[in-house]
Design an enzyme around this catalytic site. Structure first.
Site, PDB file in Angstrom:
ATOM      1  CE  LYS A 114      -4.156  -1.799   0.421  1.00 23.09           C
ATOM      2  NZ  LYS A 114      -5.545  -1.854   0.717  1.00 23.09           N
ATOM      3  CE  LYS A 196      -6.020  -8.750  -2.533  1.00 25.14           C
ATOM      4  NZ  LYS A 196      -6.565  -8.439  -1.217  1.00 25.14           N
ATOM      5  CE  LYS A 199     -13.074  -4.107  -0.125  1.00 25.50           C
ATOM      6  NZ  LYS A 199     -11.955  -3.684   0.681  1.00 25.50           N
TER       7      LYS A 199
END
Ligand code: ATP
Ligand code: LTN
Length: 332
Positions: A114, A196, A199
């Site tokens: 992130k 992966k 969302k």
């Protein structure tokens, strides 16, 4: 004493729920929910570790609640709530921050990923995210945490934090175990099967959302990346795209990977992709319809999250009070 063991899990309202979050987490919540005392949380405090538009965050938290219920979690039997409604999460997380090491947090893969994706906003919350997640889990004396593969490291850190605390103060926290499904723990993007399905993915074709319409689902599966071979065979190293589609098909239909291989012997990828798309359409159709219905009844959803927060807070306070006493805070 409640004889049932306890489950806690949560998902951030950082985007619309995906087929990945359904297969990796929610499906197992539903399957386990009858045998456990359960808490299912909408972790909005985690979501703000990445910048969110306030109006969308608010809207997504409510629609996520509708989707939890639509997936089969009955609020009468499961405590479903919004994290920011239960202040004990923030309170315990501060304490646990003081029992979590800089080095441990630096090793978290999600933090590294992130920070790379949000290089202009590597805030302290993103770094201490796992201490808040540990608080979520430990407040409820949780036995089992059903999550996808990517969250295993965070549950392991939670165990280390609990162990550290218990070693100093005695048995305050139950030691939680992760529950990772054998198939479906890591659903990959349909367009870049090395990544992966997520969302917050910027590539709309790679991701299937729980609320997607049948025609959009079919289009995404028809365009899914496969390989230049023609055999439907499970080989996640050399045939990433096809193996991912097999995992999705197997999780959606309940057939094993072997049965799936046999079913498509002699058939091309075209037929296979249509079959996977149709299985997912039928899996998601009743969920989307139920969620759409629930969204028309906001008063009901409000009553669910209020009641959930009340129940959760009562249980969470018991643990928080013990912790405050142990560390030496003066009782109010
Ligand atoms: P974000 O993109 O905001 O990081 P995400 O799509 O990766 O979100 P999370 O909210 O982090 O999803 O995950 C919710 C739950 O679903 C977690 O238990 C996670 O392990 C699981 N999960 C998420 N994506 C997948 C996936 N592709 N395959 C299997 N499980 C998944
Ligand atoms: N970090 C998790 C969401 C999450 C969670 C939890 C999962 C927050 N608190 C407690 C299980 C238990 C994620 O999916 N990104």
């Amino acid at each position: 004493m409640d004889a049932k063991k306890t489950i806690f899990s949560g998902i951030q309202p950082s985007g619309d729920l995906t087929l990945g979050s359904y297969m990796g987490a929610i499906k197992n919540w539903v399957e386990l929910s009858n045998d456990y005392n359960t808490y299912f949380c909408i972790v909005d405090m985690h979501a703000i570790t990445v910048r969110q538009d306030p109006a969308s965050l608010r809207k997504r938290a409510i629609s996520q609640l509708a989707q939890y219920i639509a997936c089969g979690l009955d609020p009468a039997d499961n405590t479903i709530f919004i994290q920011s409604h239960v202040p004990e999460h923030a309170q315990l997380s501060w304490v646990l921050n003081c029992y979590t090491m800089f080095g441990e947090l630096s090793r978290m893969t999600q933090f590294k990923d992130k920070s790379a994706k949000n290089a202009d906003n590597i805030n302290a919350g993103l770094f201490t995210y796992p201490a808040l997640m540990a608080a979520d889990i430990l407040l409820y004396q949780t036995d089992l945490v059903p999550v996808g593969e990517d969250q295993k490291q965070h549950v392991e850190l939670t165990r280390d934090i609990a162990h550290r605390f218990n070693t100093i103060y005695g048995d305050v926290f139950k030691m939680p175990e992760p529950y990772i499904p054998k198939v479906g723990a890591r659903i990959m993007s349909l367009t870049t099967p090395e990544n992966k399905m997520s969302k917050s993915d910027k590539d709309p074709g790679g991701c299937i959302y729980i609320m997607d319409k049948p025609e959009d689902i079919m289009r995404s599966f028809k365009r899914a990346v496969t390989d230049s071979d023609t055999v439907v065979k499970f080989d996640p190293v050399n045939k990433k795209g096809v193996s991912n589609l097999m995992t999705i098909y197997s999780t959606a239909t309940g057939k094993t990977l072997e049965e799936t291989e046999n079913e498509f012997v002699g058939k091309g990828y075209g037929d296979f992709k249509i079959a996977v798309g149709e299985a997912v359409v039928e899996l998601l159709r009743p969920i989307r319809e139920k969620a759409d219905d629930l969204m028309k009844n906001k008063d009901y959803l409000v009553s669910v999250y209020r009641e959930g927060a009340e129940r959760a807070s009562k249980d969470a306070y018991r643990t928080l009070r013990k912790v405050y006493k142990k560390v030496g805070f003066v009782e109010r």
